[in-house]
Design a protein around this motif. Structure first.
Motif, PDB file in Angstrom:
ATOM      1  N   UNK A   1       0.841  -1.214  -0.140  1.00 12.16           N
ATOM      2  CA  UNK A   1       0.256  -0.179  -0.291  1.00 12.16           C
ATOM      3  C   UNK A   1       0.797   0.841  -0.256  1.00 12.16           C
ATOM      4  N   UNK A   2       2.031   1.267   0.891  1.00 11.90           N
ATOM      5  CA  UNK A   2       2.906   2.383   0.914  1.00 11.90           C
ATOM      6  C   UNK A   2       3.320   2.333  -0.261  1.00 11.90           C
TER       7      UNK A   2
ATOM      8  N   UNK B   1       3.837   6.842  -2.638  1.00 13.97           N
ATOM      9  CA  UNK B   1       4.715   7.002  -3.652  1.00 13.97           C
ATOM     10  C   UNK B   1       4.909   6.296  -5.079  1.00 13.97           C
ATOM     11  N   UNK B   2       3.352   5.615  -5.242  1.00 14.08           N
ATOM     12  CA  UNK B   2       3.611   5.326  -6.633  1.00 14.08           C
ATOM     13  C   UNK B   2       5.018   5.110  -7.233  1.00 14.08           C
ATOM     14  N   UNK B   3       4.617   4.003  -6.534  1.00 15.72           N
ATOM     15  CA  UNK B   3       5.559   3.468  -7.705  1.00 15.72           C
ATOM     16  C   UNK B   3       5.720   2.287  -8.759  1.00 15.72           C
ATOM     17  N   UNK B   4       4.561   1.569  -7.847  1.00 12.36           N
ATOM     18  CA  UNK B   4       3.819   0.655  -8.981  1.00 12.36           C
ATOM     19  C   UNK B   4       2.190   1.322  -8.882  1.00 12.36           C
TER      20      UNK B   4
ATOM     21  N   UNK C   1       2.272  -9.184 -15.906  1.00 11.25           N
ATOM     22  CA  UNK C   1       2.077  -8.804 -14.701  1.00 11.25           C
ATOM     23  C   UNK C   1       2.889  -7.422 -14.663  1.00 11.25           C
ATOM     24  N   UNK C   2       2.726  -6.181 -15.360  1.00 14.07           N
ATOM     25  CA  UNK C   2       4.563  -5.704 -15.046  1.00 14.07           C
ATOM     26  C   UNK C   2       3.747  -4.412 -14.291  1.00 14.07           C
ATOM     27  N   UNK C   3       4.799  -3.419 -13.391  1.00 16.31           N
ATOM     28  CA  UNK C   3       4.848  -2.603 -12.788  1.00 16.31           C
ATOM     29  C   UNK C   3       3.971  -2.738 -11.369  1.00 16.31           C
TER      30      UNK C   3
END
Length: 443
Positions: free
Chosen positions: A275-276, A281-284, A357-359
């Motif tokens: 979740x974090x 952080x919008x990394x994924x 399943x990318x990113x």
């Protein structure tokens, strides 16, 4: 002298390529085993998939000659589908019922009469089958070709403990790192893996400790930067949880394996880290959560409702953790929150196969109920930028052909421990509640 290995159906359904694992010996598949394989081939699960794979493998091999007469294998062994040696006369005195298991035992017993007791071995994943074989004086064994050491004291736990001199521990705190060469001076047999954690203890005062992480690139032990940091209100309560969070938040680590008993916090920490990094952080792009559906009773298909309604009872532990993290008190409120976030997907594992399943941050719970083939299938779905977390309790196996030392999770831990993009943590302390800790230790 060449030994004769008589294979039970369970071995072939566990590993379709097992016939190549017996060296230069004779591998015998009783005809009744072929009949049992045929009955399993239409199942839409891993058992059905393996049955079809066995059929394809035997179909390829029969091009080398008659399987009933025996064909040579590439490893100098020999394979034979046995149509004879099926008399039940010697077996009927002990086991009078005519069923498939007893037919397989009869083949092994008749071969033993012909070749000698020391030269015939029945191989089966079925414990009862091995017990019956033993009572008949037939040597039997489990199929251990893909078994890993997992319950011994020397199993890889993702961290190790070492004693160092007081001045070296002080140096570590001052510099926030310590050269591995210094640790090797006092621990001659030191062998560290990438992203392994180390608990340093003061040799003169063992209560003085420090937690370090091995930087394999610089050959240094670096201090964990985590302190009182919390993520969605959650922080590591003990040594294993702090180390797990470190691995889960490390961008270089692309696959994390977490093992340990129920209540140690594996699922909670994985969800928090997901979740974090996904929401904050919008990394994924998305947090994808799944788990194998291995029923103790009826299969998922017997439950009423659509796919999501069928899946809900199996993933309820995940929802329980999400309720705790998100602070929702009702199911409807939780579902509204998840819809609003639009970054969390809880999917049945059946629908993962075939996808790319990318990113994404992928969490696979109860991974101990997966075979090594299923684990490989899932990991090969991973696209660029994706991180995958496999977790489970290897002492709680529901799959009929797996156990604590022979399952996809244990296999993955063993095979990937030397890889720079992998990290592993084994949890020992139960944090769910004092009662849960007591039950885990005593009951």
């Amino acid at each position: 002298m060449r030994k004769t290995f008589v294979l039970d159906t369970s071995v072939l359904l566990h590993d379709p390529n097992c016939i190549h694992a017996f060296g230069d010996n004779l591998v015998v598949i009783p005809a009744v085993v072929i009949e049992e394989i045929d009955k399993k081939k239409n199942l839409q699960d891993i058992i059905g998939r393996n049955a079809r794979e066995v059929a394809r493998e035997l179909d390829l091999l029969r091009q080398e000659g008659s399987l009933s007469q025996g064909i040579d294998l590439s490893n100098k062994g020999k394979l034979k589908i046995e149509l004879n040696h099926k008399s039940m006369n010697k077996l009927s005195e002990s086991f009078s019922e005519i069923n498939n298991d007893n037919r397989i035992l009869a083949v092994a017993l008749n071969f033993q009469e012909e070749k000698g007791k020391e030269n015939v071995i029945l191989v089966s994943k079925d414990v009862i089958m091995r017990i019956k074989a033993d009572s008949l004086g037939i040597e039997s064994q489990d199929f251990i070709h893909d078994t890993v050491e997992y319950n011994s004291d020397e199993v890889y736990k993702g961290y190790s403990e070492h004693y160092i001199a007081s001045e070296k521990l002080s140096e570590f705190y001052q510099k926030n790192y310590l050269e591995v060469s210094i640790l090797k001076q006092e621990n001659k047999n030191l062998d560290l893996f990438p992203h392994q954690f180390v608990l340093l203890r003061d040799a003169s005062n063992p209560n003085q400790t420090a937690i370090a992480k091995y930087n394999y690139k610089l050959s240094k032990l670096e201090q964990l930067y985590q302190g009182e940091d919390t993520y969605w209100g959650i922080k590591g309560k003990n040594l294993e949880q702090r180390m797990a969070l470190e691995a889960l938040l490390d961008d270089e680590v692309r696959i994390v394996t977490l093992t340990g008993r129920a209540g140690t916090g594996k699922t909670l920490l994985a969800l928090v880290a997901g979740l974090y990094q996904t929401n904050d952080l919008k990394k994924y792009q998305k947090l994808l959560i799944t788990k194998p559906v291995i029923p103790v009773g009826r299969d998922i298909g017997y439950l009423p409702g659509d796919k999501d309604e069928k899946l809900r009872p199996w993933v309820q532990p995940i929802y329980d953790n999400l309720e705790l993290i998100l602070g929702t008190k009702t199911i409807s409120k939780l579902e509204d929150t998840l819809v609003g976030m639009n970054r969390i997907e809880i999917e049945a594992m059946t629908y993962i196969r075939g996808r790319s399943i990318p990113n994404q941050f992928v969490i696979i719970d109860e991974a101990q109920n997966l075979t090594k083939h299923e684990i490989k299938t899932l990991i090969t779905r991973v696209g660029e930028g994706t991180k995958i977390v496999l977790m489970g309790d290897t002492d709680q196996i529901d799959h009929p052909y797996l156990d604590s030392v022979c399952n996809g999770l244990s296999y993955t831990v063993s095979k990937l421990k030397e890889q720079p993009m992998a990290a592993h943590i084994h949890f020992k302390k139960v944090e769910r509640s004092t009662l849960a800790q007591l039950a885990s230790e005593i009951l």
